[in-house]
Design a protein around this motif. Structure first.
Motif, PDB file in Angstrom:
ATOM      1  N   ASP A   1       5.840  -8.323   3.554  1.00  0.00           N
ATOM      2  CA  ASP A   1       4.697  -7.775   4.279  1.00  0.00           C
ATOM      3  C   ASP A   1       3.459  -7.857   3.383  1.00  0.00           C
ATOM      4  O   ASP A   1       3.554  -8.094   2.175  1.00  0.00           O
ATOM      5  CB  ASP A   1       4.997  -6.327   4.681  1.00  0.00           C
ATOM      6  N   TYR A   2       2.305  -7.634   3.982  1.00  0.00           N
ATOM      7  CA  TYR A   2       1.036  -7.716   3.238  1.00  0.00           C
ATOM      8  C   TYR A   2       0.273  -6.416   3.456  1.00  0.00           C
ATOM      9  O   TYR A   2      -0.400  -6.245   4.468  1.00  0.00           O
ATOM     10  CB  TYR A   2       0.227  -8.920   3.711  1.00  0.00           C
ATOM     11  N   GLN A   3       0.420  -5.500   2.534  1.00  0.00           N
ATOM     12  CA  GLN A   3      -0.219  -4.189   2.610  1.00  0.00           C
ATOM     13  C   GLN A   3      -1.209  -4.047   1.451  1.00  0.00           C
ATOM     14  O   GLN A   3      -0.964  -4.539   0.350  1.00  0.00           O
ATOM     15  CB  GLN A   3       0.833  -3.083   2.497  1.00  0.00           C
TER      16      GLN A   3
ATOM     17  N   PRO B   1       4.710   5.840   3.434  1.00  0.00           N
ATOM     18  CA  PRO B   1       3.815   4.682   3.335  1.00  0.00           C
ATOM     19  C   PRO B   1       3.801   4.091   1.929  1.00  0.00           C
ATOM     20  O   PRO B   1       4.004   4.799   0.930  1.00  0.00           O
ATOM     21  CB  PRO B   1       2.438   5.270   3.689  1.00  0.00           C
ATOM     22  N   SER B   2       3.519   2.806   1.860  1.00  0.00           N
ATOM     23  CA  SER B   2       3.358   2.134   0.564  1.00  0.00           C
ATOM     24  C   SER B   2       1.887   1.913   0.249  1.00  0.00           C
ATOM     25  O   SER B   2       1.561   1.392  -0.818  1.00  0.00           O
ATOM     26  CB  SER B   2       4.092   0.794   0.569  1.00  0.00           C
ATOM     27  N   THR B   3       0.998   2.302   1.168  1.00  0.00           N
ATOM     28  CA  THR B   3      -0.428   2.070   0.975  1.00  0.00           C
ATOM     29  C   THR B   3      -1.205   3.338   1.285  1.00  0.00           C
ATOM     30  O   THR B   3      -0.668   4.280   1.885  1.00  0.00           O
ATOM     31  CB  THR B   3      -0.912   0.919   1.878  1.00  0.00           C
TER      32      THR B   3
ATOM     33  N   THR C   1      -8.002   2.089   9.400  1.00  0.00           N
ATOM     34  CA  THR C   1      -7.010   1.416   8.568  1.00  0.00           C
ATOM     35  C   THR C   1      -6.090   2.436   7.908  1.00  0.00           C
ATOM     36  O   THR C   1      -6.542   3.321   7.184  1.00  0.00           O
ATOM     37  CB  THR C   1      -7.707   0.579   7.487  1.00  0.00           C
ATOM     38  N   GLY C   2      -4.784   2.287   8.151  1.00  0.00           N
ATOM     39  CA  GLY C   2      -3.812   3.182   7.536  1.00  0.00           C
ATOM     40  C   GLY C   2      -3.505   4.424   8.344  1.00  0.00           C
ATOM     41  O   GLY C   2      -2.921   5.367   7.821  1.00  0.00           O
TER      42      GLY C   2
ATOM     43  N   LEU D   1      -4.777  -3.349   9.955  1.00  0.00           N
ATOM     44  CA  LEU D   1      -3.553  -3.092   9.200  1.00  0.00           C
ATOM     45  C   LEU D   1      -2.522  -2.469  10.134  1.00  0.00           C
ATOM     46  O   LEU D   1      -2.778  -1.436  10.754  1.00  0.00           O
ATOM     47  CB  LEU D   1      -3.845  -2.137   8.040  1.00  0.00           C
TER      48      LEU D   1
ATOM     49  N   LEU E   1       1.083  -0.649  10.381  1.00  0.00           N
ATOM     50  CA  LEU E   1       1.983   0.111   9.514  1.00  0.00           C
ATOM     51  C   LEU E   1       3.424  -0.221   9.892  1.00  0.00           C
ATOM     52  O   LEU E   1       4.086   0.505  10.636  1.00  0.00           O
ATOM     53  CB  LEU E   1       1.687   1.599   9.637  1.00  0.00           C
ATOM     54  N   THR E   2       3.920  -1.329   9.357  1.00  0.00           N
ATOM     55  CA  THR E   2       5.225  -1.843   9.753  1.00  0.00           C
ATOM     56  C   THR E   2       6.355  -0.910   9.332  1.00  0.00           C
ATOM     57  O   THR E   2       7.396  -0.846   9.994  1.00  0.00           O
ATOM     58  CB  THR E   2       5.441  -3.236   9.157  1.00  0.00           C
ATOM     59  N   GLU E   3       6.167  -0.173   8.239  1.00  0.00           N
ATOM     60  CA  GLU E   3       7.206   0.760   7.814  1.00  0.00           C
ATOM     61  C   GLU E   3       7.418   1.850   8.871  1.00  0.00           C
ATOM     62  O   GLU E   3       8.545   2.279   9.139  1.00  0.00           O
ATOM     63  CB  GLU E   3       6.827   1.395   6.473  1.00  0.00           C
TER      64      GLU E   3
END
Length: 557
Positions: A57-59, A131-133, A231-232, A373, A375-377
């Motif tokens: 993924d691209y976060q 979340p990772s971001t 975003t996010g 963005l 949030l795939t997670e």
């Protein structure tokens, strides 16, 4: 496409008849002679999907070295406030070099990504996801010097304006236990209204910043659609998505908006928002030439929206407190007149249809068509839906899905029509705002109700029926709208309980500075905490009246 035909994987699960079975779900069929080709194409796209699924993924990568997360924890009951206002407690220290938010403590609603901090989204239908971001607003708050001290509880899937629907627990109004703090930014509004934190960043898709701000005695702004990047955020509906600040003062609100507003290069909602750091909302208040004058609002025209006072749910005491607050504008030099925008009354119905359809698609993981963005997670944590986890959703969220599926099945094309009519309502307000600078009305038609019951679906809805009649329409139109506390009125259930009243101030798109100026002058001149309901005859009828309508070609059904 030829490369896919040559390279269909040996273990590909697509088999003859799958294309036909998919089409049966929508009541159509293909020619038998084309069956093999379409199933081969389906197998090819399956392999393509597998390939994309296996890519990283691209976060955005958060700067956890500059902004480390300290002591992340689910608070104990002893650490909680107003029942269950905190989702998680932690500390992320803001920029030590200072900034417009230096020295301010902040929370963000528990639908806003903070890297490393589990997020509930007000639900227990699936395990909390991490979340990772960081959301853009999180990074910007920290860069502006604010210390983020936790995530605040939000209502179940951000899908209620009550404060008893969160799976993490009920949030009490800071002015009286047992009464609603409003939602869905419930925990943050209670914490700000009580003075325990300085600011919270919330979300608003039908009133979720303004309703709890009104009920808790806070200043809450839903900015122009797109001014603050989303975003996010875990989104409900991209059309209605708004993020904004909740504070105790207008100046703090303006300073926070300065910190978080502006395009971030990711969210297409904010393409027209201007460059981050370029807005100067707080500076405009500090340098306003009228400030300090005997009549600081001289030349400002205030329109009292007739329809905003005319709902069946309107509590007479709320109406009168807001009208008294409106009269105070005249003491500051503004002119006040009644304005009628009949299209306002269509707002709740338009919002309901539009939100039910798009909200359903988002809940089912089918939202699409926006650059930003994703949030795939979060998507992996909650999908696919099963009967077991669907039943854990609060009735308001279950109802959204039921309504949305019905509307898409029985009223094909209705979503597009609601979008067209929403634009018509927006045009009507734009026309009214050519003649007056701002429109005012009660934020909510009644003060905080008692908490509802987690009983039948009907019982769950009853306390909040009618609460968003003046707020949701401006999510449809995208106009900026601020709730300003202007006094107290008695609870509907107990006249000895005094609860805050909010006045909603609505401006033209991108006219936040005008809203802030008028709200700041009112706030500076009058102490809302001493403004109490006094029984007297309404003075609304003696205001000069103007009606605005917009003639447009009929929308084709």
């Amino acid at each position: 496409m030829s490369v896919f035909f040559k390279d269909i994987s040996p273990g590909n699960p697509v088999k003859k008849g799958d294309a036909e079975d998919l089409l049966k779900k929508i009541g159509v069929a293909i020619d038998d002679k084309d069956s093999d080709d379409y199933n081969l194409l389906l197998a090819a796209v399956h392999d393509c999907a597998e390939h994309i699924s296996n890519l990283p993924d691209y976060q955005p990568v958060p700067d956890t070295k500059q902004y480390p997360r300290e002591n992340i924890r689910r608070p104990t009951q002893e650490e909680q406030e107003f029942g269950h206002a905190w989702a998680h407690k932690f500390l992320i220290r803001g920029n030590r070099d200072g900034g417009p938010m230096a020295g301010k403590s902040a929370t963000v609603k528990d639908c806003i990504a903070v890297a490393g901090v589990p997020q509930f989204y007000g639900s227990d239908a699936f395990p909390a996801w991490t979340p990772s971001t960081d959301a853009t607003v999180v990074t910007r708050l920290l860069d502006a010097g604010a210390d983020i001290v936790g995530t605040s509880t939000c209502e179940n899937f951000c899908n209620s304006t009550a404060s008893f629907t969160s799976a993490q627990g009920t949030i009490d109004n800071p002015h009286h236990a047992g009464y609603s703090a409003g939602g869905s930014t419930s925990g943050g509004s209670a914490l700000v209204g009580s003075g325990m934190v300085d600011v919270t960043v919330g979300t608003d898709q039908g009133g979720s910043i303004r309703v709890p701000s009104a009920l808790c005695g806070c200043v809450g702004l839903k900015p122009t659609h797109g001014l603050v990047p989303y975003t996010g955020f875990t989104s409900g509906d991209a059309v209605d998505d708004h993020a904004g600040p909740i504070t105790r003062t207008v100046m703090d609100n303006a300073a926070c908006l300065d910190a978080i507003a502006g395009y971030d290069g990711i969210d297409d909602r904010s393409l027209g928002a201007g460059e981050h750091g370029s807005h100067g909302f707080a500076e405009a208040l500090r340098s306003c030439p009228a400030t300090g004058n005997a009549f600081p609002l001289a030349g400002i025209k205030i329109g009292v929206l007739k329809e905003g006072f005319g709902h069946d749910a309107m509590q007479p005491e709320v109406r009168d407190v807001v009208l008294d607050a409106v009269r105070k504008f005249e003491q500051l030099g503004a002119s006040v007149q009644e304005v009628s925008v009949p299209a306002h009354m269509e707002g709740p119905a338009v919002w309901t249809i539009q939100q039910r359809i798009s909200g359903t698609l988002t809940i089912l993981g089918q939202a699409h068509g926006r650059r930003g963005l994703y949030l795939t997670e979060f998507e992996h944590a909650r999908l696919p839906w099963t009967t077991e986890n669907f039943r854990k959703l609060f009735p308001s969220t279950q109802n959204t899905v039921i309504n949305g599926l019905y509307l898409m099945d029985k009223f094909p094309g209705l979503y597009g029509k609601t979008m067209n009519i929403g634009r018509q309502i927006s045009d009507a307000f734009d026309l009214a705002l050519q003649d007056v600078d701002l429109l005012v009305m009660p934020t909510t038609p009644f003060v905080a109700p008692r908490h509802g019951s987690r009983g039948t679906p009907r019982q769950c809805f009853e306390p909040t029926i009618g609460l968003t009649v003046n707020t949701a329409v401006f999510n449809v139109t995208g106009h900026p709208a601020l709730s300003l506390p202007v006094g107290f009125a008695p609870a509907r259930e107990d006249e000895t309980v005094a609860l805050p009243v909010g006045m909603q101030i609505v401006g033209g798109k991108w006219q936040e500075k005008m809203i802030y100026r008028v709200a700041h002058e009112w706030e500076t001149a009058f102490n809302w905490r001493t403004c109490r309901y006094m029984a007297k005859e309404s003075q609304q009828d003696d205001l000069p009246k103007v009606q605005y309508t917009v003639e447009v070609s009929p929308v084709v059904a």
